[in-house]
Design a protein around this motif. Structure first.
Motif, mmCIF file in Angstrom:
data_model
loop_
_atom_site.group_PDB
_atom_site.id
_atom_site.type_symbol
_atom_site.label_atom_id
_atom_site.label_comp_id
_atom_site.label_asym_id
_atom_site.label_seq_id
_atom_site.Cartn_x
_atom_site.Cartn_y
_atom_site.Cartn_z
ATOM 1 N N LYS A 70 0.656 -1.204 -0.053
ATOM 2 C CA LYS A 70 -0.039 0.287 0.509
ATOM 3 C C LYS A 70 0.624 1.312 -0.068
ATOM 4 O O LYS A 70 2.032 1.017 0.753
ATOM 5 N N PRO A 71 0.233 2.167 -0.928
ATOM 6 C CA PRO A 71 1.413 3.533 -0.589
ATOM 7 C C PRO A 71 1.325 4.172 0.552
ATOM 8 O O PRO A 71 -0.078 4.215 1.478
ATOM 9 N N PRO A 72 2.640 4.316 1.114
ATOM 10 C CA PRO A 72 2.279 5.167 2.596
ATOM 11 C C PRO A 72 1.718 6.420 2.350
ATOM 12 O O PRO A 72 1.282 7.248 3.851
ATOM 13 N N GLY A 73 2.049 6.689 1.752
ATOM 14 C CA GLY A 73 0.908 8.914 1.421
ATOM 15 C C GLY A 73 -0.808 7.948 1.818
ATOM 16 O O GLY A 73 -1.232 8.819 2.568
ATOM 17 N N LEU A 74 -1.318 7.397 1.205
ATOM 18 C CA LEU A 74 -2.550 6.984 1.636
ATOM 19 C C LEU A 74 -2.556 6.497 2.984
ATOM 20 O O LEU A 74 -3.372 7.032 3.524
ATOM 21 N N ILE A 75 -1.676 5.705 3.651
ATOM 22 C CA ILE A 75 -1.909 5.314 4.691
ATOM 23 C C ILE A 75 -2.040 6.674 5.942
ATOM 24 O O ILE A 75 -2.154 6.815 6.813
#
Length: 298
Positions: A70-75
């Motif tokens: 998962k993209p860390p920016g989304l998290i």
């Protein structure tokens, strides 16, 4: 004709004027967001795209050894909505550390704890922290079923739980489309070869085992805290609608005090469209994932 000036909203007794960010209400016990920022997050559809070179998708070249990083920016955005700046986050299926990287990217001094079955994913996360000079969080090498064997989890309480679990044999199936392009082939890529991996279980085994693990994590969640779970449906088959997200909602709601509060549909704009089924029958391009949101309520 002169343009009519828009009156600026006054902060009121409980408000703090944060300039362009809007008004922050001091009664907000969930996060550090203004009402203006809060409204954006509550949109049920989340349209974003994180390319392999995007800053918010840090370390993808290393992390893509995992079938579903998962993209860390989304998290980061999820963490900033569901926690204060000193919040604690638990991920029982942390993989290559997207949740921990998201916590490091978030404003403030949030702390993440993750548990992961596969050692090579842990090593990939640590390599990203080293190469990108990012703060390394606690990551435990073990089966999530054993989380209470570790004081970092057993003796602490958390503000938020985030999980992107393996879903039965979903990742072991042949890959197509964008996944095939990104990972250079269409071969099956299960998470691990371990029998205890939920990704190697039948669907009948998977649902109760997921409930057991998430129930343990949920017991370490503070009252009023949230649990966020990612999932993607299987393609429907004759006689099997395969509404995975609905099955998961019903199963996790069997956990005491676990209340389903809604979902955000993540439309991943980094995904491409392909003519699946052409010219014979309709096959949907699944370029979205469900972000299921639960709350611990008395």
């Amino acid at each position: 004709m002169q343009k009519k000036e828009t009156k600026k909203k006054k902060p009121g007794v409980n408000g703090i004027d944060m300039g362009e960010r809007g008004i922050y209400d001091k009664r907000n016990k969930l996060n550090d967001l203004t009402g203006k920022e809060w409204v954006y997050f509550t949109n049920s559809v989340w349209i974003t795209g994180y390319s392999p070179t995007a800053k918010d998708n840090v370390g993808l070249k290393i992390r893509k050894i995992h079938p579903s990083p998962k993209p860390p920016g989304l998290i980061k955005d999820i963490i900033e909505f569901f926690t204060k700046s000193d919040g604690k986050i638990l991920d029982p299926f942390v993989g290559v550390g997207g949740t921990l990287l998201g916590a490091a990217l978030a404003n403030g001094n949030r702390v993440g704890v993750g548990i992961e079955l596969e050692k090579k994913y842990i090593e990939a996360y640590k390599k990203v922290c080293e190469t990108e000079n990012m703060r390394e969080m606690t990551i435990i090498h073990d089966d999530a079923r054993n989380m209470f064997s570790h004081p970092e989890i057993e003796s602490d309480m958390f503000d938020l739980i985030i999980a992107d679990p393996p879903y039965s044999d979903m990742m072991a199936r042949e890959r197509t489309g964008t996944h095939k392009k990104l990972y250079n082939d269409g071969s099956a890529k299960p998470y691990t070869n371990k029998a205890t991996d939920l990704g190697n279980e039948s669907y009948e085994e998977f649902l109760p085992d997921l409930k057991d693990i998430m129930g343990k994590a949920f017991s370490r969640l503070k009252d009023g805290g949230y649990m966020v779970v990612f999932c993607k449906d299987f393609q429907p088959q004759p006689g099997e609608p395969n509404l995975l997200h609905a099955d998961i909602i019903y199963k996790l709601c069997e956990i005491d005090n676990c209340i389903y509060r809604g979902m955000r549909i993540w439309h991943d704009q980094a995904m491409s469209l392909y003519p699946f089924g052409y010219p014979y029958s309709f096959v949907m391009n699944q370029i979205h994932q469900y972000i299921l949101i639960f709350r611990k309520e008395k």
